[in-house]
Each structure stands twice: as structure tokens, then as C-alpha cells.
Write an enzyme that holds these catalytic residues in place. Structure first.
Site, PDB file in Angstrom:
ATOM      1  N   LYS A  19       1.043  -1.276  -0.154  1.00  0.00           N
ATOM      2  CA  LYS A  19       0.002   0.098  -0.039  1.00  0.00           C
ATOM      3  C   LYS A  19       1.055   1.473  -0.036  1.00  0.00           C
ATOM      4  O   LYS A  19       0.767   2.269  -0.742  1.00  0.00           O
ATOM      5  CB  LYS A  19      -0.833   0.064   1.293  1.00  0.00           C
ATOM      6  N   ARG A  94      -9.581   0.779   8.553  1.00  0.00           N
ATOM      7  CA  ARG A  94      -9.275  -0.505   9.050  1.00  0.00           C
ATOM      8  C   ARG A  94     -10.256  -1.151  10.020  1.00  0.00           C
ATOM      9  O   ARG A  94      -9.899  -2.348  10.251  1.00  0.00           O
ATOM     10  CB  ARG A  94      -7.923  -0.104   9.981  1.00  0.00           C
ATOM     11  N   ARG A 133      11.217  -5.994   5.209  1.00  0.00           N
ATOM     12  CA  ARG A 133      11.314  -4.541   5.533  1.00  0.00           C
ATOM     13  C   ARG A 133      11.666  -4.189   6.971  1.00  0.00           C
ATOM     14  O   ARG A 133      12.569  -3.149   7.016  1.00  0.00           O
ATOM     15  CB  ARG A 133       9.898  -4.019   5.322  1.00  0.00           C
ATOM     16  N   ARG A 139      11.251   0.093  11.839  1.00  0.00           N
ATOM     17  CA  ARG A 139       9.965   0.012  12.407  1.00  0.00           C
ATOM     18  C   ARG A 139       9.900  -1.140  13.511  1.00  0.00           C
ATOM     19  O   ARG A 139      10.228  -2.205  13.391  1.00  0.00           O
ATOM     20  CB  ARG A 139       8.865  -0.321  11.490  1.00  0.00           C
ATOM     21  N   ARG A 150      -0.421  -8.499  13.596  1.00  0.00           N
ATOM     22  CA  ARG A 150      -0.801  -7.504  12.922  1.00  0.00           C
ATOM     23  C   ARG A 150      -1.663  -8.259  11.652  1.00  0.00           C
ATOM     24  O   ARG A 150      -2.643  -7.996  11.173  1.00  0.00           O
ATOM     25  CB  ARG A 150       0.037  -6.748  12.401  1.00  0.00           C
TER      26      ARG A 150
HETATM   27  P1  AMP Z   1       0.542   1.056   9.142  1.00  0.00           P
HETATM   28  O1  AMP Z   1       1.779   2.110   8.906  1.00  0.00           O
HETATM   29  O2  AMP Z   1      -0.487   1.451   8.465  1.00  0.00           O
HETATM   30  O3  AMP Z   1       1.099  -0.498   9.176  1.00  0.00           O
HETATM   31  O4  AMP Z   1       0.234   1.264  10.754  1.00  0.00           O
HETATM   32  C1  AMP Z   1       0.786   0.970  11.746  1.00  0.00           C
HETATM   33  C2  AMP Z   1       0.223   0.975  13.175  1.00  0.00           C
HETATM   34  O5  AMP Z   1      -0.499   2.160  13.295  1.00  0.00           O
HETATM   35  C3  AMP Z   1      -0.999  -0.256  13.150  1.00  0.00           C
HETATM   36  O6  AMP Z   1      -0.436  -1.428  13.654  1.00  0.00           O
HETATM   37  C4  AMP Z   1      -2.036   0.322  14.272  1.00  0.00           C
HETATM   38  O7  AMP Z   1      -1.413   0.244  15.587  1.00  0.00           O
HETATM   39  C5  AMP Z   1      -1.811   1.926  13.910  1.00  0.00           C
HETATM   40  N1  AMP Z   1      -2.860   2.473  12.871  1.00  0.00           N
HETATM   41  C6  AMP Z   1      -2.876   2.702  11.450  1.00  0.00           C
HETATM   42  N2  AMP Z   1      -3.737   2.766  10.975  1.00  0.00           N
HETATM   43  C7  AMP Z   1      -4.674   2.719  11.729  1.00  0.00           C
HETATM   44  C8  AMP Z   1      -6.099   2.747  11.746  1.00  0.00           C
HETATM   45  N3  AMP Z   1      -6.872   3.272  10.667  1.00  0.00           N
HETATM   46  N4  AMP Z   1      -7.063   2.257  12.732  1.00  0.00           N
HETATM   47  C9  AMP Z   1      -6.303   1.679  13.933  1.00  0.00           C
HETATM   48  N5  AMP Z   1      -4.918   1.893  14.039  1.00  0.00           N
HETATM   49  C10 AMP Z   1      -4.301   2.325  13.124  1.00  0.00           C
END
Ligand code: AMP
Length: 193
Positions: A19, A94, A133, A139, A150
Site C-alpha cells: 500500500k 481499518r 522490511r 519499525r 498484525r
Molecule cells: P501502518 O503503518 O498502516 O501499518 O500502521 C501501523 C500501526 O498504526 C498499526 O499497526 C496500528 O497500530 C496503527 N494504525 C494505523 N492506521 C490505523 C487505523 N486506521 N486504525 C487503527 N490503528 C491504526
């Protein structure tokens, strides 16, 4: 025609589906903001803001941050002037509650989503990509244990978001195992048709 078109799109897919990579390419090409809720929250944690303090433990554990916090963040972000001519959401919605809140918000602004694209990638590929990654991203959530958590959360809480959009015939599914440039071409075609 295509140069005046302002896409309001979301890219869905499991963690590691690509993404973020595609979002960056499209946002540059279409000159629309790339809005990543994950990036925004990692930024808040790094800057030690109030929001950062509230969300840190969720991020570290790979769990979803509560809907209200993320929805408020997105409401605020989408009301900013750079979103007038389109935007791309990455990592939001999400949960079905987030998807519903987004529809209500955008319908109220008379700016419904134009494209909802899902990148499909099998689990084995996702885990390999995320572990890879993790070696360079820094991260804290790209470790095997948190990756598995996740993915579990993705299937329980986020996969229903795809159903939510497919029920209203709005979901476009793309194969996410192709090379980056081929997926970008597929998305570009969709956006210009
Ligand atoms: P990402 O970078 O999109 O993989 O997001 C990393 C982390 O941020 C996720 O594992 C969640 O803890 C939090 N997070 C990001 N977007 C959301 C969302 N839309 N709703 C809830 N938690 C989120």
C-alpha cells in the site's frame, strides 16, 4: 480530462501488501496528498505529542488504535486545504466503523470516494516482505511476533472492510504480487478510465 480529475481513493490490503509503496507513486503522479494514518501516528509518537502518548502502546503491540482517535485524526486531516483536489488514504479505514464514518464524512462534504482499490497478496509473501522490511525500516512492529499479531488483526478486523465496500460494488481488487511498476500501471489505468 484526466489531468483535471481529482481522485479520492483508498488503497486496502494486508500489512506488507504494498500500500505504502504504491501510495507514494500515485500521490506524486497525481499530485494529491498521501495520507497514512500509521505514518501520522508514528510521527506523533516520535514528537512525543499527547496523541503519541495515547497511541504508542497500541503501535508497539501491533494492535489497532481506538476508532475515535483515528477518525478524529482523519477528519482533521481531510478538512485541510491540500485535500480539496483529491487525496489518497493508506492504512485507513481499518475497521467497518471507520469505513462508515468516512462515508458519512465524505458524503457530507459532497466528495465521495472515487476509487477503492485492494491489493491482494498471499500470507507467505506478506510475512517474507515484512521481515525483509524490518531489517531496514527501523519499525518496531516489523518483528515476526508483531507481524503475526498484525496479520491476525487484519483478518479479524480489517478484512470485513473489503466486504463493506464489495457489498456496494465499490471494491476493485488487484493482484499485489506483480512487480511494483506493473501494479502502478494497473492503478494508473483505473484512475484514468
Ligand atoms: P501502518 O503503518 O498502516 O501499518 O500502521 C501501523 C500501526 O498504526 C498499526 O499497526 C496500528 O497500530 C496503527 N494504525 C494505523 N492506521 C490505523 C487505523 N486506521 N486504525 C487503527 N490503528 C491504526
Amino acid at each position: 480530462m484526466s489531468h483535471t480529475f481529482s481522485p479520492r481513493l483508498i488503497i486496502l490490503g494486508a500489512p506488507g501488501a504494498g500500500k505504502g509503496t504504491q501510495a507514494e507513486l500515485i500521490s506524486k503522479d497525481k499530485k494529491i496528498p498521501h495520507i497514512s494514518t500509521g505514518e501520522m501516528m508514528r510521527g506523533a509518537v516520535a514528537a512525543s505529542t499527547d496523541l503519541g502518548a495515547k497511541v504508542k502502546s497500541y503501535l508497539d503491540a501491533g494492535k489497532l488504535v481506538p476508532d475515535e482517535l483515528v477518525i478524529d485524526l482523519i477528519k482533521d486531516r481531510l478538512s485541510q486545504p491540500d485535500c480539496t483536489n483529491g487525496f489518497l488514504l493508506d492504512g485507513f479505514p481499518r475497521t467497518v466503523a471507520q469505513a462508515e464514518a468516512l462515508d458519512i464524512l465524505l458524503n457530507g462534504m459532497n466528495k465521495p470516494l472515487t476509487h477503492i482499490i485492494e491489493l491482494e497478496v498471499p500470507d507467505e509473501v506478506l510475512i517474507d516482505r515484512l521481515l525483509d522490511r524490518g531489517k531496514s525500516s527501523g519499525r518496531t512492529d516489523d518483528t515476526r511476533e508483531v507481524i503475526e499479531e498484525r496479520l491476525k488483526i487484519y483478518y479479524h478486523q480489517t478484512a470485513p472492510v473489503s466486504n463493506y465496500y464489495s457489498k456496494s460494488n465499490r471494491l476493485i481488487e488487484l493482484r499485489g504480487t506483480k512487480v511494483v511498476s506493473a501494479i502502478f500501471a494497473d492503478i494508473s489505468n483505473l484512475l484514468s478510465s
